[in-house]
Design an enzyme around this catalytic site. Structure first.
Site, PDB file in Angstrom:
ATOM      1  N   ASP A 119      -1.365   0.977 -10.517  1.00 51.84           N
ATOM      2  CA  ASP A 119      -1.687   1.962 -11.545  1.00 51.84           C
ATOM      3  C   ASP A 119      -2.907   2.753 -11.110  1.00 51.84           C
ATOM      4  OD1 ASP A 119      -4.269   0.765 -13.215  1.00 51.84           O
ATOM      5  OD2 ASP A 119      -3.035  -0.780 -12.285  1.00 51.84           O
ATOM      6  N   SER A 120      -2.929   4.052 -11.435  1.00 51.50           N
ATOM      7  CA  SER A 120      -4.063   4.922 -11.187  1.00 51.50           C
ATOM      8  C   SER A 120      -4.440   4.907  -9.705  1.00 51.50           C
ATOM      9  CB  SER A 120      -5.230   4.515 -12.094  1.00 51.50           C
ATOM     10  OG  SER A 120      -6.201   5.532 -12.154  1.00 51.50           O
ATOM     11  N   ALA A 121      -5.667   4.475  -9.356  1.00 54.19           N
ATOM     12  CA  ALA A 121      -6.040   4.402  -7.938  1.00 54.19           C
ATOM     13  C   ALA A 121      -5.143   3.424  -7.192  1.00 54.19           C
ATOM     14  CB  ALA A 121      -7.503   3.989  -7.797  1.00 54.19           C
TER      15      ALA A 121
END
Length: 320
Positions: free
Chosen positions: A164-166
């Site tokens: 998720d995300s980074a």
């Protein structure tokens, strides 16, 4: 040194962290950790392993309770946590709980990678650590390697990367590296990018209407990757990567949230893959009314449950 340096803030990257003038780093979020366990709710068992004593790279491994009842090899999920490359860990409560639920629902073996974080270890170290973790995972093919769980229970012909995300950014780059370099003994079936952290100099979609928030996100990227050429760096903008079409899997699932500023980057990633020569299948799931990593903040809400089931379905597609 002036005593005021210990209290004066040099750089404020709230809600992630603050840097004081004396060089001290204070992380605001993502600092709590929990030990591995036998989860009473799901029956999922976890343990921590050291991958590289030299660098401190490690991982938390998870196996479902079905491994006690059957010798059948299970799909392997390698997960990369988010946190802007600078906060959170594989041992954070929200990731530990999420992986417990995921492993139970999908009936998979999981490796949650603990990579080193910026600013102490600036990007691209997170990519190097993640690749080292994947090489360690791959060392278990053909019944070799040091970890019994992976040797006995993981199907290396059915491997998935997710984050998720980074962490989604990392999963993308690891998928690309598999396509370019290969990972001996491992067949990468697909990658799952949840609210992927991508940027670009040319503003798109909602980025145009919230310039201040976008500037903060840009500043965080430059902070975590001091050597970057900027937000058109291929590390953070896949649109500038000439090798994008080499992604080493046949399926991609992009999960986005309607209120997330990064949403448009998720849609754009699908568009870029279509233009890159990538020959796999790309799917997108959008959660209405939700914001960035909502599923970690409230794992039991209707949209979180739907997201989990969609990813599980993506991984189990084609499984006997």
């Amino acid at each position: 040194m002036d005593s005021s340096d210990s209290t004066e803030i040099a750089h404020d990257y709230s809600p992630f962290l603050k840097i004081y003038k004396d060089g001290r780093i204070k992380r605001i979020a993502g600092i709590e950790i929990v030990p591995p366990s036998l989860d009473s709710k799901t029956g999922v068992e976890s343990k921590d392993v050291v991958i590289s004593p030299e660098t401190g790279v490690s991982a938390r491994l998870y196996i479902p309770k079905t491994t006690k009842e059957s010798q059948k090899k299970l799909p392997l999920l390698v997960y990369f946590h988010g946190g802007g490359f600078c906060i959170e860990t594989a041992f954070s409560p929200q990731y530990h709980n999420y992986l417990n639920s995921f492993v139970a629902e999908a009936n998979v073996v999981a490796v949650s990678v603990e990579y080193r974080r910026a600013p102490e270890h600036p990007v691209p170290i997170a990519y190097d650590d993640s690749w080292a973790a994947l090489k360690w995972v791959a060392s278990h093919t053909d019944g070799k390697g040091p970890d019994e769980w992976l040797k006995n229970h993981a199907d290396f012909e059915s491997v998935f990367f997710a984050g998720d995300s980074a962490g989604a950014n990392i999963a993308h780059h690891m998928g690309l590296r598999v396509g370019l370099e290969g990972l001996a003994g491992v067949k990468l079936d697909g990658i799952v990018l949840v609210h992927p952290y991508f940027l670009g100099k040319e503003l798109i979609g909602g980025e145009v209407t919230d310039a201040e928030k976008r500037e903060k996100i840009d500043a965080l990227w430059r902070f975590t990757c001091p050597a970057t050429s900027g937000v058109d760096d291929p590390y953070i903008n896949p649109g500038t990567d000439s090798k994008l079409g080499s992604l080493g899997c046949k399926r991609v699932l992009i999960c986005i949230a309607e209120k997330d500023m990064l949403k448009d980057r998720g849609w754009y990633y699908r568009e870029l893959l279509g233009k890159s020569g990538y020959r796999g299948v790309v799917e997108v799931m959008e959660a209405k009314g939700e914001d960035h990593v909502f599923h970690l903040m409230n794992s039991t809400c209707e949209n979180s449950v739907a997201l989990l089931k969609r990813i599980v379905s993506f991984i189990n597609q084609g499984q006997p």
